[in-house]
Design a protein around this motif. Sequence first.
Motif, PDB file in Angstrom:
ATOM      1  N   ASP A 146       0.844  -1.185   0.000  1.00 41.75           N
ATOM      2  CA  ASP A 146       0.000   0.000   0.000  1.00 41.75           C
ATOM      3  C   ASP A 146       0.880   1.236   0.000  1.00 41.75           C
ATOM      4  N   ASN A 147       0.274   2.354  -0.385  1.00 45.50           N
ATOM      5  CA  ASN A 147       0.973   3.630  -0.399  1.00 45.50           C
ATOM      6  C   ASN A 147       0.806   4.305   0.963  1.00 45.50           C
ATOM      7  N   LEU A 148       1.600   5.321   1.227  1.00 45.81           N
ATOM      8  CA  LEU A 148       1.464   6.032   2.496  1.00 45.81           C
ATOM      9  C   LEU A 148       0.223   6.919   2.490  1.00 45.81           C
ATOM     10  N   LEU A 149       0.005   7.660   1.393  1.00 47.44           N
ATOM     11  CA  LEU A 149      -1.129   8.573   1.277  1.00 47.44           C
ATOM     12  C   LEU A 149      -1.831   8.315  -0.045  1.00 47.44           C
ATOM     13  N   ASN A 150      -3.097   7.931   0.014  1.00 51.81           N
ATOM     14  CA  ASN A 150      -3.902   7.686  -1.178  1.00 51.81           C
ATOM     15  C   ASN A 150      -4.910   8.808  -1.370  1.00 51.81           C
ATOM     16  N   ILE A 151      -4.803   9.526  -2.481  1.00 49.53           N
ATOM     17  CA  ILE A 151      -5.824  10.477  -2.899  1.00 49.53           C
ATOM     18  C   ILE A 151      -6.510   9.839  -4.109  1.00 49.53           C
ATOM     19  N   GLY A 152      -7.520   9.019  -3.852  1.00 56.69           N
ATOM     20  CA  GLY A 152      -8.122   8.221  -4.907  1.00 56.69           C
ATOM     21  C   GLY A 152      -7.326   6.949  -5.135  1.00 56.69           C
ATOM     22  N   GLN A 153      -7.879   6.064  -5.968  1.00 54.03           N
ATOM     23  CA  GLN A 153      -7.203   4.803  -6.212  1.00 54.03           C
ATOM     24  C   GLN A 153      -7.677   4.174  -7.512  1.00 54.03           C
ATOM     25  N   ILE A 154      -6.828   3.322  -8.040  1.00 52.48           N
ATOM     26  CA  ILE A 154      -7.203   2.439  -9.134  1.00 52.48           C
ATOM     27  C   ILE A 154      -7.501   1.088  -8.518  1.00 52.48           C
ATOM     28  N   THR A 155      -8.688   0.563  -8.746  1.00 54.12           N
ATOM     29  CA  THR A 155      -9.085  -0.676  -8.098  1.00 54.12           C
ATOM     30  C   THR A 155      -8.336  -1.868  -8.691  1.00 54.12           C
ATOM     31  N   PRO A 156      -8.269  -2.992  -7.978  1.00 56.02           N
ATOM     32  CA  PRO A 156      -7.583  -4.173  -8.508  1.00 56.02           C
ATOM     33  C   PRO A 156      -8.115  -4.629  -9.861  1.00 56.02           C
ATOM     34  N   SER A 157      -9.424  -4.571 -10.059  1.00 55.42           N
ATOM     35  CA  SER A 157      -9.974  -5.008 -11.346  1.00 55.42           C
ATOM     36  C   SER A 157      -9.535  -4.088 -12.474  1.00 55.42           C
ATOM     37  N   GLU A 158      -9.478  -2.787 -12.212  1.00 57.10           N
ATOM     38  CA  GLU A 158      -9.009  -1.844 -13.232  1.00 57.10           C
ATOM     39  C   GLU A 158      -7.532  -2.052 -13.516  1.00 57.10           C
ATOM     40  N   ASN A 159      -6.766  -2.317 -12.485  1.00 60.90           N
ATOM     41  CA  ASN A 159      -5.347  -2.574 -12.657  1.00 60.90           C
ATOM     42  C   ASN A 159      -5.115  -3.791 -13.538  1.00 60.90           C
ATOM     43  N   ASN A 160      -5.917  -4.818 -13.360  1.00 59.87           N
ATOM     44  CA  ASN A 160      -5.758  -6.060 -14.118  1.00 59.87           C
ATOM     45  C   ASN A 160      -6.189  -5.924 -15.571  1.00 59.87           C
ATOM     46  N   THR A 161      -6.968  -4.884 -15.895  1.00 62.39           N
ATOM     47  CA  THR A 161      -7.387  -4.670 -17.288  1.00 62.39           C
ATOM     48  C   THR A 161      -6.639  -3.502 -17.928  1.00 62.39           C
ATOM     49  N   GLY A 162      -5.442  -3.233 -17.447  1.00 57.73           N
ATOM     50  CA  GLY A 162      -4.626  -2.185 -18.054  1.00 57.73           C
ATOM     51  C   GLY A 162      -5.087  -0.794 -17.713  1.00 57.73           C
ATOM     52  N   TYR A 163      -5.483  -0.568 -16.480  1.00 62.94           N
ATOM     53  CA  TYR A 163      -5.898   0.753 -16.007  1.00 62.94           C
ATOM     54  C   TYR A 163      -7.058   1.317 -16.830  1.00 62.94           C
ATOM     55  N   ASN A 164      -7.968   0.451 -17.240  1.00 60.90           N
ATOM     56  CA  ASN A 164      -9.160   0.911 -17.933  1.00 60.90           C
ATOM     57  C   ASN A 164     -10.193   1.291 -16.868  1.00 60.90           C
ATOM     58  N   PRO A 165     -10.454   2.582 -16.659  1.00 60.21           N
ATOM     59  CA  PRO A 165     -11.232   2.982 -15.484  1.00 60.21           C
ATOM     60  C   PRO A 165     -12.712   2.657 -15.603  1.00 60.21           C
ATOM     61  N   THR A 166     -13.274   2.202 -14.490  1.00 59.15           N
ATOM     62  CA  THR A 166     -14.714   2.006 -14.423  1.00 59.15           C
ATOM     63  C   THR A 166     -15.429   3.355 -14.457  1.00 59.15           C
ATOM     64  N   HIS A 167     -14.901   4.300 -13.687  1.00 58.41           N
ATOM     65  CA  HIS A 167     -15.410   5.670 -13.673  1.00 58.41           C
ATOM     66  C   HIS A 167     -14.305   6.578 -14.209  1.00 58.41           C
ATOM     67  N   LYS A 168     -14.558   7.236 -15.323  1.00 59.27           N
ATOM     68  CA  LYS A 168     -13.521   8.076 -15.918  1.00 59.27           C
ATOM     69  C   LYS A 168     -13.533   9.491 -15.363  1.00 59.27           C
ATOM     70  N   LYS A 169     -14.649   9.929 -14.810  1.00 54.64           N
ATOM     71  CA  LYS A 169     -14.689  11.287 -14.284  1.00 54.64           C
ATOM     72  C   LYS A 169     -13.930  11.369 -12.967  1.00 54.64           C
ATOM     73  N   ALA A 170     -13.489  12.573 -12.636  1.00 53.43           N
ATOM     74  CA  ALA A 170     -12.753  12.788 -11.399  1.00 53.43           C
ATOM     75  C   ALA A 170     -13.655  12.554 -10.189  1.00 53.43           C
ATOM     76  N   LEU A 171     -13.174  11.752  -9.263  1.00 52.43           N
ATOM     77  CA  LEU A 171     -13.904  11.499  -8.030  1.00 52.43           C
ATOM     78  C   LEU A 171     -13.317  12.275  -6.853  1.00 52.43           C
ATOM     79  N   LYS A 172     -12.063  12.695  -6.967  1.00 53.11           N
ATOM     80  CA  LYS A 172     -11.417  13.481  -5.920  1.00 53.11           C
ATOM     81  C   LYS A 172     -11.105  14.864  -6.501  1.00 53.11           C
ATOM     82  N   THR A 173     -11.572  15.902  -5.839  1.00 48.78           N
ATOM     83  CA  THR A 173     -11.408  17.255  -6.364  1.00 48.78           C
ATOM     84  C   THR A 173     -10.989  18.212  -5.249  1.00 48.78           C
TER      85      THR A 173
END
Length: 391
Positions: A146-173
């Motif tokens: 894990d990282n020390l500070l997470n501002i948002g994240q890429i989920t394991p499923s997205e990571n396994n599909t080449g960072y293809n995001p489930t939600h493309k819009k910004a969730l952290k602003t």
Amino acid sequence: MSKTIMYIAGFFLSFLILFSLPNNTRASTVPLSQGTTPEIATKNAAALQNAINQASTSGKKQVTLPAGTFYINGKIILKSHLVLQGASLSPAATKLTMNNAPMTTDTTATSQEPTTDITLQNFTLQYNPNMSKYNYLTNPTNFYKDNLLNIGQITPSENNTGYNPTHKKALKTNIKITNMILNANQVGLAVVNIAKADNVTINQTQILNSGLQNGISMTHTSNIKITNNTVKNIGRAGIVQYYGNTKSLINGNKVIDWMQRYGSYHYDAVKKSGQTLDSMQDAAIDSYGPANQTTTITNNQINLSAASGKVNPNNPLIAKKWHLKTVPNYTRYAAFRASGAQYMLYQGNTVNIDSPSTFTFFSTNMRKSNTLTRPKGITVIGNRFTSRNID
């Protein structure tokens, strides 16, 4: 009699002024306790999380930490509309020491929670230096991931599909990190991870001692400003844009000693997979790609702190572990990489890499993952590149 009336009037005036001030100026200090026992660390986590939750829901907004070193068991989840700050302008005066989990904006590894309006300032956030950490010769398994500070994240499923995001819009602003010390103490992955975020600023902050990954990582972000920070002793890249980042500013930072740990791990992974061994050369400021666009990289200073002519520390470790007769030039330094990048400006940067492990000052290439991005519109102008050794 007149004096008594004046005193009473003055008291009530002071009372009215106090309660007419904005709520965030009257924030109380979180009741944290010093000590290293699990009971104290668990109690501190509950007290801090409760203060954050109350500030977010009540509009109080400001949460002030006391001076001292405080141990925390479990993750701390940041909430919207929060200013979390140390006891003074010195970030070293207040230290939050995380024993087994990060500070994060998401409750679980798969949650996609919108979060806005967070400021972190004037304190140290660190992993406990006594936590087990990756060591290539004695503890080669990177079991804490894990990282020390997470501002948002890429989920394991997205990571396994080449960072293809489930939600493309910004969730952290609207996130601001300023005047901080963020020290991973070589534990885990990156120091700061930013994902699916818009309008994030990291300013005048020390980003120190990542584990196997980067100082600052960005994925699917926009309008990120990384300015006037020191990024030092980093396991992989100093500042890296992974996928789908746009409109970033990386200005006035010092990046010192990157690629300090990940190269040996990468060597083992490639060797055990049966693939052909080549080399590992992620950059101090790196675009991993694809789909990174419109980034300004200016006035940064990049250098090594080691004496001149010293090889990257991964290479002699690889030779020792695998009983090689010569030290391989496997892990190598690059200052800038613009992989899968378009419309990038590199200007006014100063680079001094004096090591036989130096691969290049600047490189660019196409990158494909879900989409193919060819280099385009890249300007490199007015930089100073210096090395007595370069491959």
